[in-house]
Design a protein around this motif. Structure first.
Motif, PDB file in Angstrom:
ATOM      1  N   GLU A 203       0.835  -1.203   0.000  1.00 14.30           N
ATOM      2  CA  GLU A 203       0.000   0.000   0.000  1.00 14.30           C
ATOM      3  C   GLU A 203       0.872   1.256   0.000  1.00 14.30           C
ATOM      4  OE1 GLU A 203      -2.737  -0.243   3.269  1.00 14.30           O
ATOM      5  OE2 GLU A 203      -3.539  -2.171   2.581  1.00 14.30           O
ATOM      6  N   TRP A 204       1.927   1.256   0.811  1.00 11.65           N
ATOM      7  CA  TRP A 204       2.846   2.394   0.888  1.00 11.65           C
ATOM      8  C   TRP A 204       3.489   2.628  -0.477  1.00 11.65           C
ATOM      9  CZ3 TRP A 204       8.376   2.423   0.793  1.00 11.65           C
ATOM     10  CH2 TRP A 204       8.958   3.631   1.171  1.00 11.65           C
ATOM     11  N   VAL A 205       3.899   1.547  -1.139  1.00 11.19           N
ATOM     12  CA  VAL A 205       4.516   1.658  -2.465  1.00 11.19           C
ATOM     13  C   VAL A 205       3.493   2.161  -3.477  1.00 11.19           C
ATOM     14  CG1 VAL A 205       5.549   0.350  -4.376  1.00 11.19           C
ATOM     15  CG2 VAL A 205       6.311  -0.055  -2.024  1.00 11.19           C
ATOM     16  N   SER A 206       2.272   1.641  -3.441  1.00  9.36           N
ATOM     17  CA  SER A 206       1.251   2.053  -4.419  1.00  9.36           C
ATOM     18  C   SER A 206       0.861   3.518  -4.252  1.00  9.36           C
ATOM     19  CB  SER A 206       0.015   1.158  -4.318  1.00  9.36           C
ATOM     20  OG  SER A 206      -0.708   1.423  -3.138  1.00  9.36           O
ATOM     21  N   LYS A 207       1.077   4.067  -3.062  1.00  8.95           N
ATOM     22  CA  LYS A 207       0.785   5.487  -2.819  1.00  8.95           C
ATOM     23  C   LYS A 207       1.968   6.384  -3.169  1.00  8.95           C
ATOM     24  CE  LYS A 207      -2.549   4.582   0.821  1.00  8.95           C
ATOM     25  NZ  LYS A 207      -2.838   4.663   2.265  1.00  8.95           N
ATOM     26  N   GLY A 208       3.022   5.791  -3.739  1.00  4.39           N
ATOM     27  CA  GLY A 208       4.155   6.594  -4.183  1.00  4.39           C
ATOM     28  C   GLY A 208       5.418   6.419  -3.364  1.00  4.39           C
ATOM     29  N   ALA A 209       5.360   5.616  -2.316  1.00  2.00           N
ATOM     30  CA  ALA A 209       6.540   5.340  -1.475  1.00  2.00           C
ATOM     31  C   ALA A 209       7.217   6.635  -1.020  1.00  2.00           C
ATOM     32  CB  ALA A 209       7.517   4.425  -2.196  1.00  2.00           C
ATOM     33  N   GLY A 210       6.412   7.574  -0.579  1.00  2.00           N
ATOM     34  CA  GLY A 210       6.956   8.852  -0.142  1.00  2.00           C
ATOM     35  C   GLY A 210       7.621   8.767   1.222  1.00  2.00           C
ATOM     36  N   GLY A 211       8.743   9.423   1.345  1.00  2.00           N
ATOM     37  CA  GLY A 211       9.440   9.453   2.625  1.00  2.00           C
ATOM     38  C   GLY A 211      10.157   8.147   2.915  1.00  2.00           C
ATOM     39  N   THR A 212      10.270   7.851   4.188  1.00  2.00           N
ATOM     40  CA  THR A 212      10.991   6.660   4.639  1.00  2.00           C
ATOM     41  C   THR A 212      10.039   5.735   5.378  1.00  2.00           C
ATOM     42  OG1 THR A 212      13.023   7.943   4.896  1.00  2.00           O
ATOM     43  CG2 THR A 212      12.905   5.859   6.084  1.00  2.00           C
ATOM     44  N   LEU A 213      10.143   4.455   5.093  1.00  2.00           N
ATOM     45  CA  LEU A 213       9.365   3.445   5.801  1.00  2.00           C
ATOM     46  C   LEU A 213      10.340   2.497   6.490  1.00  2.00           C
ATOM     47  CD1 LEU A 213       6.750   1.895   6.516  1.00  2.00           C
ATOM     48  CD2 LEU A 213       7.055   0.633   4.363  1.00  2.00           C
ATOM     49  N   VAL A 214      10.230   2.389   7.796  1.00  2.00           N
ATOM     50  CA  VAL A 214      11.030   1.436   8.554  1.00  2.00           C
ATOM     51  C   VAL A 214      10.132   0.239   8.855  1.00  2.00           C
ATOM     52  CG1 VAL A 214      12.256   0.991  10.712  1.00  2.00           C
ATOM     53  CG2 VAL A 214      12.522   3.188   9.544  1.00  2.00           C
ATOM     54  N   VAL A 215      10.554  -0.935   8.393  1.00  2.00           N
ATOM     55  CA  VAL A 215       9.788  -2.157   8.604  1.00  2.00           C
ATOM     56  C   VAL A 215      10.498  -2.967   9.679  1.00  2.00           C
ATOM     57  CG1 VAL A 215       8.853  -4.231   7.542  1.00  2.00           C
ATOM     58  CG2 VAL A 215       9.003  -2.125   6.214  1.00  2.00           C
ATOM     59  N   ASP A 216       9.836  -3.114  10.806  1.00  2.00           N
ATOM     60  CA  ASP A 216      10.353  -3.876  11.939  1.00  2.00           C
ATOM     61  C   ASP A 216       9.837  -5.301  11.810  1.00  2.00           C
ATOM     62  OD1 ASP A 216      11.137  -4.891  14.388  1.00  2.00           O
ATOM     63  OD2 ASP A 216      10.128  -3.362  15.586  1.00  2.00           O
ATOM     64  N   LEU A 217      10.698  -6.180  11.287  1.00  2.00           N
ATOM     65  CA  LEU A 217      10.296  -7.575  11.068  1.00  2.00           C
ATOM     66  C   LEU A 217      10.501  -8.369  12.346  1.00  2.00           C
ATOM     67  CD1 LEU A 217      11.974  -8.071   7.606  1.00  2.00           C
ATOM     68  CD2 LEU A 217       9.545  -7.745   8.054  1.00  2.00           C
ATOM     69  N   ARG A 218       9.424  -8.844  12.909  1.00  2.00           N
ATOM     70  CA  ARG A 218       9.498  -9.651  14.128  1.00  2.00           C
ATOM     71  C   ARG A 218       9.890 -11.064  13.743  1.00  2.00           C
ATOM     72  NH1 ARG A 218       7.814  -6.334  18.378  1.00  2.00           N
ATOM     73  NH2 ARG A 218       7.938  -4.288  17.417  1.00  2.00           N
ATOM     74  N   ILE A 219      10.804 -11.645  14.471  1.00  2.00           N
ATOM     75  CA  ILE A 219      11.314 -12.968  14.124  1.00  2.00           C
ATOM     76  C   ILE A 219      10.942 -13.986  15.189  1.00  2.00           C
ATOM     77  CG2 ILE A 219      13.242 -12.045  12.807  1.00  2.00           C
ATOM     78  CD1 ILE A 219      15.005 -12.760  15.235  1.00  2.00           C
ATOM     79  N   SER A 220      11.130 -15.228  14.839  1.00  2.00           N
ATOM     80  CA  SER A 220      10.875 -16.316  15.770  1.00  2.00           C
ATOM     81  C   SER A 220      12.209 -16.825  16.302  1.00  2.00           C
ATOM     82  CB  SER A 220      10.149 -17.459  15.059  1.00  2.00           C
ATOM     83  OG  SER A 220      10.138 -18.597  15.886  1.00  2.00           O
ATOM     84  N   PRO A 221      12.376 -16.863  17.609  1.00  2.00           N
ATOM     85  CA  PRO A 221      13.636 -17.373  18.168  1.00  2.00           C
ATOM     86  C   PRO A 221      13.815 -18.869  17.946  1.00  2.00           C
ATOM     87  CG  PRO A 221      12.078 -16.917  19.926  1.00  2.00           C
ATOM     88  CD  PRO A 221      11.452 -16.432  18.638  1.00  2.00           C
ATOM     89  N   SER A 222      12.774 -19.558  17.503  1.00  2.00           N
ATOM     90  CA  SER A 222      12.865 -21.000  17.299  1.00  2.00           C
ATOM     91  C   SER A 222      13.331 -21.377  15.895  1.00  2.00           C
ATOM     92  CB  SER A 222      11.517 -21.655  17.592  1.00  2.00           C
ATOM     93  OG  SER A 222      10.559 -21.209  16.669  1.00  2.00           O
ATOM     94  N   ILE A 223      13.443 -20.398  14.993  1.00  2.00           N
ATOM     95  CA  ILE A 223      13.879 -20.677  13.629  1.00  2.00           C
ATOM     96  C   ILE A 223      15.294 -20.133  13.458  1.00  2.00           C
ATOM     97  CG2 ILE A 223      13.469 -20.231  11.186  1.00  2.00           C
ATOM     98  CD1 ILE A 223      10.492 -19.891  11.908  1.00  2.00           C
ATOM     99  N   VAL A 224      16.209 -21.024  13.053  1.00  2.00           N
ATOM    100  CA  VAL A 224      17.606 -20.636  12.848  1.00  2.00           C
ATOM    101  C   VAL A 224      17.986 -20.996  11.416  1.00  2.00           C
ATOM    102  CG1 VAL A 224      19.984 -20.967  13.615  1.00  2.00           C
ATOM    103  CG2 VAL A 224      18.121 -21.061  15.276  1.00  2.00           C
TER     104      VAL A 224
END
Length: 69
Positions: free
Chosen positions: A33-54
């Motif tokens: 959605e952010w990209v389709s609106k023109g990707a204006g400014g900066t987007l920080v994506v905080d990807l939450r991870i699983s401690p059980s997957i290595v």
């Protein structure tokens, strides 16, 4: 890396960027959605991870490191 209890998305918002915490694959739709609106400014994506997957390459590094000791 895994850092407990830090919300990088909120931190980014404090600096004037857009922030998004991704907990499920469906949350990535907000990036589209952010990209389709023109990707204006900066987007920080905080990807939450699983401690059980290595990742296999990380496991290999750990095993090699432990063998050296």
């Amino acid at each position: 890396m895994e850092i407990d209890q830090i919300d990088f998305a909120k931190l980014a918002e404090g600096f004037g960027a857009a922030g998004l915490a991704v907990r499920r694959m469906e949350d990535l739709e907000q990036v589209r959605e952010w990209v389709s609106k023109g990707a204006g400014g900066t987007l920080v994506v905080d990807l939450r991870i699983s401690p059980s997957i290595v990742a296999p390459y990380i496991q290999e590094i750990v095993e090699l490191t432990l063998k050296r000791k």
